[in-house]
Design a protein around this motif. Structure first.
Motif, PDB file in Angstrom:
ATOM      1  N   ILE A 132       0.840  -1.203   0.000  1.00  0.00           N
ATOM      2  CA  ILE A 132       0.000   0.000   0.000  1.00  0.00           C
ATOM      3  C   ILE A 132       0.874   1.251   0.000  1.00  0.00           C
ATOM      4  CG2 ILE A 132      -1.734   1.282   1.303  1.00  0.00           C
ATOM      5  CD1 ILE A 132      -2.827  -1.408   2.249  1.00  0.00           C
ATOM      6  N   MET A 133       1.929   1.225   0.822  1.00  0.00           N
ATOM      7  CA  MET A 133       2.830   2.379   0.821  1.00  0.00           C
ATOM      8  C   MET A 133       3.495   2.531  -0.535  1.00  0.00           C
ATOM      9  SD  MET A 133       2.385   3.827   3.494  1.00  0.00           S
ATOM     10  CE  MET A 133       3.647   5.096   3.629  1.00  0.00           C
ATOM     11  N   GLY A 134       3.641   1.388  -1.249  1.00  0.00           N
ATOM     12  CA  GLY A 134       4.291   1.420  -2.549  1.00  0.00           C
ATOM     13  C   GLY A 134       3.542   2.269  -3.554  1.00  0.00           C
ATOM     14  N   LEU A 136       1.204   4.623  -2.594  1.00  0.00           N
ATOM     15  CA  LEU A 136       0.918   5.952  -2.044  1.00  0.00           C
ATOM     16  C   LEU A 136       2.231   6.677  -1.761  1.00  0.00           C
ATOM     17  CD1 LEU A 136      -1.836   4.913   0.504  1.00  0.00           C
ATOM     18  CD2 LEU A 136      -2.176   5.954  -1.732  1.00  0.00           C
TER      19      LEU A 136
END
Lengths: 277, 339
Positions: A132-134, A136
């Motif tokens: 998910i951080m990838g 965002l």
């Protein structure tokens, strides 16, 4: 409630835990007042005092640009606490609601909800947050979103399992017989019986949210500089091992203290509130 | 009967994997900006971008994009990594074995240290060994793997130079890659010194990775043992005057280990994720550096592929644990037979 409190303040383990939690909360709240160099929480550069070992002037030493480590750790606690509150504040109600619905309503609702939960649980927690951080941008808010997304399924499963056992109990059948509405049965009858397990898990999880968030920022995917963060402080320090050891050891210790505190209290709570587990 | 159970588990696993693929595909589609533009960089012409959009099927509706993605996935094709310019499958095949080696040894530590500690704590329930183990296990689960990695590295590699600082094998030794598992490859090459060196390099990272799992396994085994000890059949054995050792070994241990094993299977997931943290400290050439690299580059194919493969690995590990549990648990074994 009173009994629980009495046991908590009598058990030496939970007393130590409560004291440590109090310390972390106090430091987080009053970071600006008790830090020796509050301005060092930001982008301050003081190359003359860079990489100083721990001393009376800088209790935990200074980092590569001369900022006081102690002040930065105090401010990092503040962010860790906010993160824990927000993540649990969002993921617990979502997870509990889904667990209640899936456990009580049978048929396709249960099937679909629990398959979704299973899908989330089959991606290793940290990997899901990383993915998910990838997509965002790495910011504090997005970090919270990523951790929340990996956290709610655990509550859904916990509550689901309890509800499955509770819904055949006499008190639920009695409520159904007198025609109580589904929301009444879910929130007034069943939910109170899930609370001990939920509260125990929340206490333990407060520490684990701090742990996972620091892991994300350790990998460079969390809070960004110059905001102080325990995980990224350790990551920055690893380049200077072993000589400038205080850059990694103290922030690492700070994570350990915070998580350990919540674990101590949670562990005693578990014994008190869930004697059958 | 085991075959039918595995078959059924495989079926439901495929369904979950399909769900994972949809979830991760949806996450990847939220990405802000144009993946084709990100892939080509800012200097590409508008025509090149349009062409790339066609190659990546970005000009079609999302549902059809997912269809394309699934068909390619079925053929074992995860697309081209925009980060390394190679097929994602090739990249993962290169980096995953090093990570799996780490995770498997850590899993072994978890069982080999966690279970005995739990049994010990349960046996001296309420006494000082129990309290000591409780505090130690609470400590091990209270710090992320990278903190333990730093602590162990400082103490056992720098302060006491017992273990190597980084890498998978001594730099003077070169071993042809067959499986990618250094420990196996050295054995295949018949290189005994290389095998010892590979194990020596593997030990500390795997131990750091396993610590929180060891704590969890011990705590779980303790509470399961205690629960078993309270059950009537143990009381009966005690009232018959069976020796304590025999009760512990033949009656209490096995039923307590079964739930522990199931949870250890789940903890395998945590190990796969935490490997990212440990590899970083020990400069271990596993999936972590690749994974973090592709994430920072916003390399969609590689992100999706890495998550898919890691999830599949985790689900397979769970099937294996499930089979093990079936083998040692007569209750499930007989239930399966009468099916």
């Amino acid at each position: 409630m009173r009994r629980t409190f009495v046991i908590l303040v009598r058990n030496p383990l939970s007393v130590i835990g409560l004291l440590l939690i109090g310390f972390v909360l106090f430091v987080a709240l009053f970071a600006d007042f008790i830090s020796p160099y509050p301005e060092h929480a930001g982008a301050v550069v003081d190359f003359l005092n860079a990489n100083r070992p721990p001393s009376a002037e800088y209790l935990l030493g200074t980092d590569g640009v001369g900022r006081d480590q102690l002040s930065r750790i105090f401010h990092a606690y503040r962010i860790a606490i906010v993160l824990g509150v927000v993540v649990l504040g969002i993921s617990v109600p979502i997870g509990v609601l889904i667990g209640l619905l899936a456990g009580y309503l049978e048929g396709w609702v249960e099937y679909i909800l629990m398959r979704i939960v299973e899908v989330f649980l089959s991606i290793p927690p940290l990997v899901l947050a990383l993915a998910i951080m990838g997509v965002l941008e790495p910011t504090l808010v997005n970090g919270m979103i990523a951790v929340t997304a990996m956290w709610w399924p655990w509550y859904a499963r916990l509550v689901y399992n309890i509800v499955r056992g509770e819904k055949v109990e006499g008190y639920v059948l009695a409520a159904e017989v007198i025609g109580a509405s589904v929301p009444h049965i879910l929130f007034r009858e069943i939910l109170p019986n899930c609370l001990p397990a939920i509260i125990t898990k929340m206490t333990l999880d407060f520490g684990f949210v701090i742990l996972i968030a620091s892991s994300l920022s350790f990998l460079g995917l969390g809070v960004q500089a110059p905001t102080p963060d325990l995980g990224s402080m350790v990551a920055d320090g690893t380049k200077y091992l072993p000589d400038i050891w205080w850059l990694t050891v103290f922030p690492g210790l700070a994570i350990l203290i915070a998580v350990f505190a919540f674990n101590l209290v949670g562990d005693v709570l578990r014994e008190v509130l869930n004697p059958d587990q | 009967m085991i075959v039918s159970r595995v078959a059924r588990r495989l079926g439901s696993t495929m369904l979950v994997l399909l769900g994972v693929s949809l979830l991760i595909f949806l996450i990847a589609r939220v990405i802000p900006g144009d993946p084709a533009r990100i892939a080509l960089g800012p200097r590409a012409t508008e025509e090149q971008v349009i062409q790339m959009r066609e190659v990546l099927h970005l000009d079609q509706p999302v549902i059809i994009q997912y269809g394309h993605f699934l068909t390619e996935l079925m053929q074992g094709d995860l697309g081209i990594s925009l980060y390394t310019n190679r097929p994602v499958m090739t990249d993962i095949a290169q980096f995953l074995p090093a990570t799996l080696e780490l995770v498997l040894l850590a899993g072994f530590f978890m069982v080999a240290l966690g279970l005995p500690l739990g049994v010990l704590a349960a046996r001296y329930r309420g006494g000082w060994p129990d309290n000591l183990i409780r505090v130690i296990t609470l400590l091990t689960v209270s710090a992320p793997a990278f903190v333990w990695a730093v602590v162990l590295l400082l103490m056992l590699s720098y302060f006491l130079p017992l273990f190597p600082i980084a890498g998978r094998i001594h730099e003077t030794i070169s071993i042809p890659t067959v499986t990618g598992f250094m420990v196996i490859d050295t054995l295949l090459a018949g290189h005994w010194r290389g095998f010892v060196s590979a194990l020596h390099h593997l030990f500390l990272p795997a131990f750091a990775l396993s610590l929180s799992g060891v704590g969890q396994a011990a705590r779980l085994t303790r509470s399961n043992m205690i629960e078993t000890y309270d059950s009537p059949y143990i009381e009966m054995a005690q009232s018959y005057g069976f020796p304590e050792r025999r009760i512990a070994r033949s009656y209490a241990l096995k039923p307590s280990l079964i739930p522990s094993l199931t949870i250890i299977g789940l903890d395998f997931a945590a190990l796969l994720g935490n490997a990212f943290l440990v590899e970083n400290i020990f400069a271990w050439p596993g999936i972590s550096r690749y994974g973090v690299g592709v994430i920072l580059q916003k390399d969609l194919n590689a992100i999706v592929g890495t998550v898919m493969i890691i999830s599949a690995t985790f689900l397979i590990a769970n099937i294996i644990v499930d089979v093990l549990v079936t083998l040692i648990n007569p209750r499930i074994r007989y239930a399966e037979r009468s099916r």
